[in-house]
Design a protein around this motif. Structure first.
Motif, PDB file in Angstrom:
ATOM      1  N   ILE A  50     -38.552   4.645 -38.819  1.00 38.80           N
ATOM      2  CA  ILE A  50     -38.975   3.243 -38.738  1.00 38.80           C
ATOM      3  C   ILE A  50     -39.838   3.084 -37.497  1.00 38.80           C
ATOM      4  N   GLN A  51     -41.092   2.707 -37.691  1.00 38.55           N
ATOM      5  CA  GLN A  51     -42.016   2.476 -36.585  1.00 38.55           C
ATOM      6  C   GLN A  51     -42.369   0.990 -36.542  1.00 38.55           C
ATOM      7  N   ILE A  52     -42.204   0.386 -35.366  1.00 38.65           N
ATOM      8  CA  ILE A  52     -42.452  -1.045 -35.198  1.00 38.65           C
ATOM      9  C   ILE A  52     -43.483  -1.256 -34.108  1.00 38.65           C
ATOM     10  N   LYS A  56     -41.346  -5.778 -28.694  1.00 39.35           N
ATOM     11  CA  LYS A  56     -40.599  -4.834 -27.878  1.00 39.35           C
ATOM     12  C   LYS A  56     -39.474  -4.212 -28.691  1.00 39.35           C
ATOM     13  N   THR A  57     -39.314  -2.911 -28.593  1.00 43.78           N
ATOM     14  CA  THR A  57     -38.207  -2.225 -29.259  1.00 43.78           C
ATOM     15  C   THR A  57     -37.279  -1.631 -28.204  1.00 43.78           C
ATOM     16  N   PRO A 230     -44.303 -11.277 -38.293  1.00 43.82           N
ATOM     17  CA  PRO A 230     -44.822 -11.362 -36.928  1.00 43.82           C
ATOM     18  C   PRO A 230     -44.931 -10.007 -36.245  1.00 43.82           C
ATOM     19  N   VAL A 231     -44.358  -8.975 -36.859  1.00 38.92           N
ATOM     20  CA  VAL A 231     -44.464  -7.613 -36.335  1.00 38.92           C
ATOM     21  C   VAL A 231     -44.879  -6.694 -37.482  1.00 38.92           C
ATOM     22  N   THR A 232     -45.356  -5.512 -37.144  1.00 34.52           N
ATOM     23  CA  THR A 232     -45.719  -4.535 -38.157  1.00 34.52           C
ATOM     24  C   THR A 232     -44.629  -3.480 -38.243  1.00 34.52           C
ATOM     25  N   VAL A 233     -44.097  -3.290 -39.446  1.00 30.70           N
ATOM     26  CA  VAL A 233     -43.030  -2.317 -39.663  1.00 30.70           C
ATOM     27  C   VAL A 233     -43.519  -1.278 -40.662  1.00 30.70           C
ATOM     28  N   LYS A 234     -43.432  -0.019 -40.273  1.00 33.58           N
ATOM     29  CA  LYS A 234     -43.794   1.077 -41.168  1.00 33.58           C
ATOM     30  C   LYS A 234     -42.571   1.973 -41.351  1.00 33.58           C
ATOM     31  N   ILE A 235     -42.201   2.199 -42.609  1.00 28.93           N
ATOM     32  CA  ILE A 235     -41.043   3.027 -42.921  1.00 28.93           C
ATOM     33  C   ILE A 235     -41.512   4.236 -43.722  1.00 28.93           C
ATOM     34  N   SER A 236     -41.169   5.425 -43.239  1.00 25.57           N
ATOM     35  CA  SER A 236     -41.576   6.662 -43.908  1.00 25.57           C
ATOM     36  C   SER A 236     -40.330   7.416 -44.363  1.00 25.57           C
ATOM     37  N   VAL A 237     -40.221   7.654 -45.664  1.00 24.20           N
ATOM     38  CA  VAL A 237     -39.015   8.307 -46.189  1.00 24.20           C
ATOM     39  C   VAL A 237     -39.314   9.563 -46.995  1.00 24.20           C
ATOM     40  N   GLY A 238     -40.582   9.897 -47.174  1.00 25.25           N
ATOM     41  CA  GLY A 238     -40.908  11.079 -47.964  1.00 25.25           C
ATOM     42  C   GLY A 238     -40.728  10.816 -49.444  1.00 25.25           C
ATOM     43  N   GLY A 252     -31.514  -0.896 -39.610  1.00 27.15           N
ATOM     44  CA  GLY A 252     -32.286  -0.064 -38.694  1.00 27.15           C
ATOM     45  C   GLY A 252     -33.367  -0.860 -37.981  1.00 27.15           C
ATOM     46  N   ILE A 253     -34.071  -1.718 -38.720  1.00 26.55           N
ATOM     47  CA  ILE A 253     -35.112  -2.570 -38.123  1.00 26.55           C
ATOM     48  C   ILE A 253     -34.489  -3.511 -37.098  1.00 26.55           C
ATOM     49  N   TYR A 254     -33.387  -4.139 -37.486  1.00 26.87           N
ATOM     50  CA  TYR A 254     -32.698  -5.074 -36.597  1.00 26.87           C
ATOM     51  C   TYR A 254     -32.261  -4.379 -35.316  1.00 26.87           C
ATOM     52  N   ASP A 255     -31.685  -3.187 -35.445  1.00 26.57           N
ATOM     53  CA  ASP A 255     -31.179  -2.462 -34.280  1.00 26.57           C
ATOM     54  C   ASP A 255     -32.302  -2.138 -33.296  1.00 26.57           C
ATOM     55  N   LYS A 256     -33.459  -1.766 -33.810  1.00 24.69           N
ATOM     56  CA  LYS A 256     -34.579  -1.422 -32.935  1.00 24.69           C
ATOM     57  C   LYS A 256     -35.162  -2.643 -32.222  1.00 24.69           C
TER      58      LYS A 256
END
Length: 350
Positions: A50-52, A56-57, A230-238, A252-256
């Motif tokens: 998960i890339q945000i 701030k993460t 309001p943020v950009t979220v990229k999820i890579s799972v293959g 996972g997004i919330y935790d970051k």
């Protein structure tokens, strides 16, 4: 060798060959096995899963793993009878009729495409659910995904049209479209205000009775919602498909995006679909997913309420089932696990 003995030898060989041929005969079943499990807080290759960007993460600890089911068999690649028999004897494997996974008259490629789209949709819904939980503003728009051939919208509305209003009433979500159109009588004309190619235009469409014989008025469009976050979220799972990782993506997004580590350093796995509002839904393959989670080292498994009965019946030793209905409920349960205070909902024992 006597003629009788020779006959017995030949007959025995024939029976053996017949048995082998039968054992290797393809059968219309699919074997479901525990699949890979992946930490949403970890990396896929060298990059974070998960890339945000745009906010701030914070560093995270522990695990929030989503789990998968691997399958063997299917049209064009059927398992043999021996493999099916072995699967029926293995408590970690489920052998199901082929049409359970691959409906008749639907190609394997089509099923795979649908699974890929469900994964994409689950990631967007998970992001929306996390934004909702964090009280971050999200804009929702309703787009025409496809038009049903032969129904009134065919040739009038187009894929990609953004529906902004119907008969002058602003539209915020898909429910608003279906409720507004369905409130009228079949045969009435409704005016769709749509954004198309950057311009806003009105498109009148006359409704008809639903082909599903519900009695409601329809125009024949398949809709989808698009979100602006309001943020950009990229999820890579293959190469993973399906909607069942939605809950774990949202956590996972919330935790970051929050300074408090929600896992308390624990190895937590789980499953469940997620709606943009944070409702958790049931999934398939709960037995194999729990085994995969436990084999990976998980001690806690977030379980959709509707899967609890099956989960309790086949829970691996050392895995604690935590019942979840919503993302907010999952977060509250994780807080109780971390602090030792408050009730932790469990799947009821049979």
């Amino acid at each position: 060798m006597s003629r009788r003995a020779a006959t017995l030898v030949v007959a025995s060989l024939f029976i053996l060959l017949l048995g082998l041929a039968t054992a290797l005969m393809p059968v219309p079943y699919v074997a479901l096995r525990p699949g890979p499990t992946t930490d949403t807080l970890g990396k896929l290759g060298k990059a974070p899963l998960i890339q945000i960007t745009g906010a701030k993460t914070y560093p995270t600890e522990g695990h929030l793993n989503f789990v998968t089911v691997a399958y063997q068999g299917g049209p064009g690649n059927r398992i043999d009878l021996l493999t099916a028999l072995r699967g029926w004897l293995d408590p970690d494997v489920s052998v199901v009729p082929e049409e359970t996974i691959f409906p008749k008259n639907v190609s394997t490629k089509k099923v795979e495409q649908e699974n890929t789209q469900e994964m994409t949709n689950s990631q967007e819904s998970a992001t929306a659910a996390a934004m909702h939980e964090l009280h971050l503003p999200t804009t929702t728009s309703v787009l025409v995904d496809s038009v049903q051939k032969g129904l009134p919208a065919d040739g009038r509305l187009r894929p990609g049209d953004q529906i902004t209003a119907i008969d002058g009433t602003k539209i915020k979500d898909i429910t608003g479209v279906t409720a507004t159109v369905g409130a009228g009588k079949p045969g009435q004309t409704v005016k769709f205000t749509v954004k198309r190619d950057g311009k806003e235009t009105e498109v009148p469409v006359t409704t008809v009775v639903s082909p599903e014989k519900t009695g409601k008025a329809v125009v024949g469009v398949i809709l989808r919602e698009k979100y602006q976050f309001p943020v950009t979220v990229k999820i890579s799972v293959g190469d993973v498909g399906g909607p069942s990782a939605g809950l774990m993506f949202s956590l996972g997004i919330y935790d970051k995006l929050t300074p408090q580590d929600i896992t308390g350093g624990k190895f937590i796995a789980g499953t469940g679909t997620i709606t943009p509002e944070g409702q958790v839904g049931p999934i398939g393959g709960i037995q194999q997913k729990m085994v995969a989670a436990r084999n990976a080292g998980a001690t806690i498994f977030l379980t959709p309420t509707q899967n609890c009965s099956d989960a309790v019946a086949s829970k691996p030793k050392g895995l604690r089932l935590v019942r979840v209905d919503t993302m907010d409920g999952a977060l509250q349960a994780l807080t109780s696990l971390r602090t030792g205070q408050g009730a932790i909902p469990a799947c009821p024992a049979k």
